[in-house]
Structures are given as C-alpha cells and as structure tokens.
Write a protein that holds these residues in place. Structure first.
Motif, PDB file in Angstrom:
ATOM      1  N   THR A  53       0.918  -1.173  -0.064  1.00 33.46           N
ATOM      2  CA  THR A  53      -0.019  -0.071  -0.106  1.00 33.46           C
ATOM      3  C   THR A  53       0.963   1.395  -0.004  1.00 33.46           C
ATOM      4  O   THR A  53       1.788   1.346   0.739  1.00 33.46           O
ATOM      5  CB  THR A  53      -0.875   0.071   1.273  1.00 33.46           C
ATOM      6  OG1 THR A  53      -0.082   0.474   2.092  1.00 33.46           O
ATOM      7  CG2 THR A  53      -1.513  -1.262   1.354  1.00 33.46           C
ATOM      8  N   PHE A  67       7.062   4.131  -7.057  1.00 36.30           N
ATOM      9  CA  PHE A  67       6.145   3.215  -7.833  1.00 36.30           C
ATOM     10  C   PHE A  67       6.628   2.965  -9.173  1.00 36.30           C
ATOM     11  O   PHE A  67       6.617   1.731  -9.895  1.00 36.30           O
ATOM     12  CB  PHE A  67       4.920   4.299  -8.245  1.00 36.30           C
ATOM     13  CG  PHE A  67       3.593   3.410  -8.827  1.00 36.30           C
ATOM     14  CD1 PHE A  67       2.922   2.470  -8.527  1.00 36.30           C
ATOM     15  CD2 PHE A  67       3.681   3.543 -10.302  1.00 36.30           C
ATOM     16  CE1 PHE A  67       1.950   1.870  -9.221  1.00 36.30           C
ATOM     17  CE2 PHE A  67       2.716   2.904 -11.218  1.00 36.30           C
ATOM     18  CZ  PHE A  67       1.869   2.043 -10.404  1.00 36.30           C
ATOM     19  N   LYS A  71       7.503  -0.652 -10.984  1.00 38.55           N
ATOM     20  CA  LYS A  71       6.703  -1.250 -12.065  1.00 38.55           C
ATOM     21  C   LYS A  71       7.739  -1.159 -13.225  1.00 38.55           C
ATOM     22  O   LYS A  71       7.308  -1.851 -14.076  1.00 38.55           O
ATOM     23  CB  LYS A  71       5.562  -0.246 -12.436  1.00 38.55           C
ATOM     24  CG  LYS A  71       4.207  -0.446 -11.452  1.00 38.55           C
ATOM     25  CD  LYS A  71       4.106  -1.933 -11.213  1.00 38.55           C
ATOM     26  CE  LYS A  71       3.000  -2.005  -9.996  1.00 38.55           C
ATOM     27  NZ  LYS A  71       2.641  -3.544  -9.964  1.00 38.55           N
ATOM     28  N   LYS A  77       7.872  -5.784 -10.528  1.00 35.53           N
ATOM     29  CA  LYS A  77       6.733  -5.467 -11.058  1.00 35.53           C
ATOM     30  C   LYS A  77       5.446  -6.223 -10.938  1.00 35.53           C
ATOM     31  O   LYS A  77       4.271  -5.634 -11.308  1.00 35.53           O
ATOM     32  CB  LYS A  77       7.050  -5.308 -12.700  1.00 35.53           C
ATOM     33  CG  LYS A  77       7.212  -6.326 -13.804  1.00 35.53           C
ATOM     34  CD  LYS A  77       7.213  -5.920 -14.998  1.00 35.53           C
ATOM     35  CE  LYS A  77       7.338  -7.084 -16.158  1.00 35.53           C
ATOM     36  NZ  LYS A  77       7.911  -6.773 -17.189  1.00 35.53           N
ATOM     37  N   ILE A  81       0.305  -3.206  -6.296  1.00 37.97           N
ATOM     38  CA  ILE A  81       0.569  -1.854  -5.420  1.00 37.97           C
ATOM     39  C   ILE A  81      -0.975  -1.117  -5.372  1.00 37.97           C
ATOM     40  O   ILE A  81      -1.894  -1.167  -6.407  1.00 37.97           O
ATOM     41  CB  ILE A  81       1.263  -1.085  -6.029  1.00 37.97           C
ATOM     42  CG1 ILE A  81       2.582  -1.451  -6.038  1.00 37.97           C
ATOM     43  CG2 ILE A  81       1.337   0.483  -5.478  1.00 37.97           C
ATOM     44  CD1 ILE A  81       3.654  -0.777  -6.769  1.00 37.97           C
ATOM     45  N   VAL A  83      -2.544   2.227  -4.366  1.00 34.86           N
ATOM     46  CA  VAL A  83      -2.432   3.579  -4.134  1.00 34.86           C
ATOM     47  C   VAL A  83      -3.330   4.199  -2.961  1.00 34.86           C
ATOM     48  O   VAL A  83      -4.499   4.274  -3.177  1.00 34.86           O
ATOM     49  CB  VAL A  83      -2.046   4.442  -5.432  1.00 34.86           C
ATOM     50  CG1 VAL A  83      -2.262   6.014  -5.069  1.00 34.86           C
ATOM     51  CG2 VAL A  83      -1.057   3.992  -6.122  1.00 34.86           C
ATOM     52  N   ARG A  98       2.677   8.827 -15.833  1.00 28.90           N
ATOM     53  CA  ARG A  98       2.895   7.603 -15.674  1.00 28.90           C
ATOM     54  C   ARG A  98       3.343   7.026 -17.206  1.00 28.90           C
ATOM     55  O   ARG A  98       2.862   5.679 -17.174  1.00 28.90           O
ATOM     56  CB  ARG A  98       1.739   6.890 -15.021  1.00 28.90           C
ATOM     57  CG  ARG A  98       1.751   5.533 -14.275  1.00 28.90           C
ATOM     58  CD  ARG A  98       0.548   5.343 -13.689  1.00 28.90           C
ATOM     59  NE  ARG A  98      -0.762   5.477 -14.343  1.00 28.90           N
ATOM     60  CZ  ARG A  98      -1.135   4.719 -15.306  1.00 28.90           C
ATOM     61  NH1 ARG A  98      -0.363   3.704 -15.832  1.00 28.90           N
ATOM     62  NH2 ARG A  98      -2.130   5.136 -16.170  1.00 28.90           N
ATOM     63  N   PRO A 104      -1.729   1.548 -11.291  1.00 25.99           N
ATOM     64  CA  PRO A 104      -1.557   0.697 -10.073  1.00 25.99           C
ATOM     65  C   PRO A 104      -2.873  -0.223 -10.000  1.00 25.99           C
ATOM     66  O   PRO A 104      -3.768   0.061 -10.610  1.00 25.99           O
ATOM     67  CB  PRO A 104      -1.799   1.783  -9.053  1.00 25.99           C
ATOM     68  CG  PRO A 104      -2.457   3.057  -9.620  1.00 25.99           C
ATOM     69  CD  PRO A 104      -1.900   3.101 -11.026  1.00 25.99           C
ATOM     70  N   GLU A 105      -2.539  -1.378  -9.250  1.00 24.41           N
ATOM     71  CA  GLU A 105      -3.771  -2.541  -9.375  1.00 24.41           C
ATOM     72  C   GLU A 105      -4.782  -2.320  -8.387  1.00 24.41           C
ATOM     73  O   GLU A 105      -5.937  -2.489  -8.650  1.00 24.41           O
ATOM     74  CB  GLU A 105      -3.129  -3.840  -8.695  1.00 24.41           C
ATOM     75  CG  GLU A 105      -2.108  -4.655  -9.704  1.00 24.41           C
ATOM     76  CD  GLU A 105      -0.760  -4.184  -9.834  1.00 24.41           C
ATOM     77  OE1 GLU A 105      -0.256  -2.820  -8.973  1.00 24.41           O
ATOM     78  OE2 GLU A 105       0.032  -4.310 -10.612  1.00 24.41           O
ATOM     79  N   PHE A 107      -6.696   1.611  -6.077  1.00 21.90           N
ATOM     80  CA  PHE A 107      -6.540   2.851  -5.637  1.00 21.90           C
ATOM     81  C   PHE A 107      -7.669   3.033  -4.488  1.00 21.90           C
ATOM     82  O   PHE A 107      -8.759   2.725  -4.707  1.00 21.90           O
ATOM     83  CB  PHE A 107      -6.926   3.745  -6.850  1.00 21.90           C
ATOM     84  CG  PHE A 107      -7.343   5.341  -6.279  1.00 21.90           C
ATOM     85  CD1 PHE A 107      -5.868   6.041  -5.713  1.00 21.90           C
ATOM     86  CD2 PHE A 107      -8.317   5.959  -6.008  1.00 21.90           C
ATOM     87  CE1 PHE A 107      -6.278   7.345  -5.454  1.00 21.90           C
ATOM     88  CE2 PHE A 107      -8.496   7.154  -5.936  1.00 21.90           C
ATOM     89  CZ  PHE A 107      -7.393   7.982  -5.546  1.00 21.90           C
TER      90      PHE A 107
END
Lengths: 130, 306
Positions: A53, A67, A71, A77, A81, A83, A98, A104-105, A107
């Motif tokens: 996290t 991050f 990645k 990677k 994660i 966020v 980005r 990110p996986e 949020f």
C-alpha cells in the motif's frame, strides 16, 4: 501450506502506518512498514512481498518515484500496489506522469474505508496465488 | 497614469489600420506608483469621407476585480490544502478509534492505550489547524500584557521536548536565565515559537543526509528587545524557499503543510513591532531569529492585512 501474506505499508505518517498494520494484521496478514520511498525500496529488496500500500503524497515525490521503480523492474513489477492518497489532484498528476508504466492495481482514497481496502487486499493477494 | 513604451500589440494602431473596435487588458503604473489593471477599448472616428482621422480610447479600471479574482484563487488553494490535511487527520483518527475499539474487544490494554494516544494526538493537530485558520481569517490586534520571556521559552521547550525525542532528535536550549519581560500577546508568541520548532523538527525528520539531528532554542534579553532563535541541522532552504517562506499558502512540505504557519508567525511578529529573520543553507540547516521589542510601538499593533 504457505505462510501469511506479507504486505508492505508505505506512508510518511506514523499513525496511518500503525492503523493499516493493525487493520491488516487483524486479518492475518503479516505487515512491514516504510516511511518513504527509499526505505520502501530497502524493504522490497529485503524480502518477498505479496502486496504494497503506497501513499503517493509524501514529501519529495518519493512515492511516485518508488512506484516507477517498482513497475519498471522485472523483479518487482508483479507485486500489486494499492495507491492510497487524500488528494485527488495528486492522483490525477500521478496518472498523467505515468508514461510507459502500468496503472496501479488498486486505488483507495483517504479517509480509508476499511471494507474497501480489505476487499481489495484480499482480491489482489489471492490473484498472486494462481 | 503613464507608460514609457507602446503596448504590444497597440490596439490604437490596429484600429487606425482596420477601422474595427479593439479591446485589450493592460497593467499600468499610477502616479502614486501602484499597479493598475485596466481594460482598454478603442473605436475609430471617421470624417465625412469615411477616413479614420482619430481613434477614441476608453479605459476602465478593473484592479479591484483582478484583486478579488486572485484572492479567490488563493482561497481555492487554501481550501484544497485544508481538505488534504483534514483527510489525513481523519484517517489517523479512524486509526486511533480502530485501535481503541479492537483493543477493548480483545481486552488488549496496550493496543487500547496506543489507539487512545493516536486519538488525542490527532485532536490536538486538528485544534492547532483550526486555531491557525482562525488567526488567518480574523485579522485581530494582539492582546498585549507584560510577560516574562523566560516563562514563554520554558513552556515551548516543555511542549516540544517530547515531540523531538519521539523523532530521535537531540533537543537543547541556551536560555538566558534573566532575560526580563516584554510586552506581548502570550498565546500568539507561544504559537509563533511552537510553529518554528515544529518546522525545525520537520526539517530534521525529512533530512537523510545526516545521522544525528539537533534542534536548539535560544533566548537572550537585550536592552530594547528580546531575541528568540530556533536552530536546526535539517534539510535547510535554498534561495527560492527562503524568499517565499513567509508567503501565504507557500509550503515546501509537500502535502503535509498548509502554507499558513510561517505566514501567520511572521504576521504575529510584525503585529508586535518585531521581525523574523531566516539564516539558512541547503543541506546545512536553518536558524530562525525572532526579535521582539520590549515595548510594542503604537504602529506595531495595527493589524497588517495580507
């Protein structure tokens, strides 16, 4: 039988790290903490992790840098994660900065909804098993 | 009002050229030296044959509108920064409440106490934030009384010593034992000094280049004034940060600052007829020096608006 899933919590606020550690620890996860991107990288190198996290609104942009590093490195990677941030503006800037890096996986916005983050963590840590 | 050079583009020339009405906004300097925003219109004046002989120029002073816009932009910024601060504080409060509840449910006293401390700490932070905001919102004159400088310095040390220790920062003081008293609003001066010490602690906390950090509070009494100083060996400031340090809503603590602390501290010093000076070098550390006169001059108490 595999041991408990290990989660790294990255936030510059001690209280928020304590909170997430307790919340996730109570669900049987093992947690480690880092107060900035630099320390987070040391923790990543130190041991296997199932999820991270990450607060992206820490001083010195270290969350965003971390991050990117995660990645773009083949070794890390695939670690999901989530966020976590209180600033939707920061998140928008983050998304637009980005280039060439996957999303990110997960949020989650502050203040954190407990069920939301626990559901996300469960889904993302189970995916890693398959 | 005057200007030394022609406007680029010059709308008078344009109207002479194309015979159309043009409009532009200019910044001019009044005879008193103030910057004035004006909206300028030009229109052609034709003779009987239809040729443009003259151009009429009309200007409207829109300075107040522009000032209002810039104040609204600032207000938008402060609301954004407050809402971010509050979201963080609420998350920490939630955390405290979670530990209190689960600590009670599990009969885990250590967890309960940890949670309760988190609740208390974050309530204090919210209180400070609200007080800072009120100070910003209300332009009040200081509530003056004669106060002993030593008592103020000791109080501030008492409050901040624990916080520094928590962060592993060596906290020391060099205090003149007999600095005498001075005329001040004790609440305002206390919050000014606490703000400086908090900044010093933050500057050490984010500094990774040194192994050991110190924060030092100093107090000296001079015949006409009292001097407090707060020194740290944290990250320090570069020239840009030094120059903008007292600006409203400017913060170098990305995310965690409101940009109110030093602005208000400086305002408090000025309201006492005093000043804050910054000596700082990037990666070396910062020394903030607060000079406050023993007696506040009549003009010093006039509240100064941003």
């Amino acid at each position: 039988m595999a041991g408990p899933k290990r989660i790294l919590i990255v936030d510059d606020e001690q209280d928020i790290r304590t909170y997430l550690s307790a919340l996730l620890g109570d669900q049987g996860y093992e947690t480690v903490q880092a107060k900035d991107g630099e320390e987070a990288m040391q923790k990543v190198q130190a041991g296997p992790l199932d999820l991270i996290t990450l607060d992206i609104s820490m001083p010195e942009k270290s969350g965003i840098k971390f991050f990117r590093e995660m990645k773009t490195d083949d070794r890390w990677k695939n670690i999901p994660i989530i966020v976590v941030t209180g600033v939707s503006e920061d998140f928008k800037k983050f998304i637009s900065s980005r280039h060439q890096v996957p999303a990110p996986e997960g949020f989650v916005s502050k203040p954190i909804n407990q069920e939301e983050i626990l559901d996300l963590v469960q889904i993302l840590t189970q995916q890693g098993n398959s | 009002m005057h200007r030394t050079e022609a406007c680029v583009p010059c709308i008078v020339k344009q109207t002479f050229g194309d015979g159309l009405v043009h409009q532009s906004e200019e910044v001019m300097t009044s005879q008193k030296g103030d910057q004035v925003n004006v909206l300028v219109y030009t229109a052609p004046v034709r003779n009987a044959e239809g040729q443009i002989k003259n151009v009429i120029e009309m200007s409207t002073n829109i300075t107040q509108i522009r000032q209002l816009q810039s104040q609204l932009t600032s207000l938008g910024l402060v609301i954004g920064s407050i809402s971010h601060g509050i979201k963080g504080l609420l998350t920490s409060l939630d955390g405290g409440v979670y530990l209190v509840n689960t600590g009670l449910a599990k009969n885990d006293r250590a967890r309960f106490e940890q949670g309760w401390k988190m609740v208390e700490r974050n309530i204090t932070r919210i209180r400070r934030m609200v007080l800072d905001l009120l100070y910003y919102a209300k332009d009040r004159a200081p509530d003056l009384e004669r106060i002993p400088a030593l008592a103020i310095a000791e109080e501030v040390c008492e409050v901040m010593r624990g916080k520094a220790a928590e962060m592993g920062i060596d906290f020391r003081w060099e205090i003149d034992r007999n600095p005498g008293d001075f005329e001040a609003d004790s609440k305002a001066i206390r919050s000014l000094l606490i703000n400086l010490v908090e900044n010093a602690i933050d500057a050490c906390r984010v500094d990774k280049k040194k192994n050991a950090h110190q924060v030092r509070i100093g107090l000296k009494g001079y015949p006409d004034y009292i001097e407090f100083d707060v020194e740290d060996n944290g990250i320090g400031m570069d020239q840009e940060i030094r120059e903008r340090a007292f600006s409203l809503f400017f913060s170098s603590k990305r995310g965690s600052g409101t940009g109110l602390g030093l602005f208000i501290s400086n305002k408090i010093a000025q309201a006492h007829g005093g000043e804050i000076k910054i000596e700082s070098e990037l990666n070396r550390g910062t020394r903030m020096i607060v000079k406050l006169p023993r007696k506040v001059p009549a003009s010093g108490t006039a509240a100064t608006k941003a």
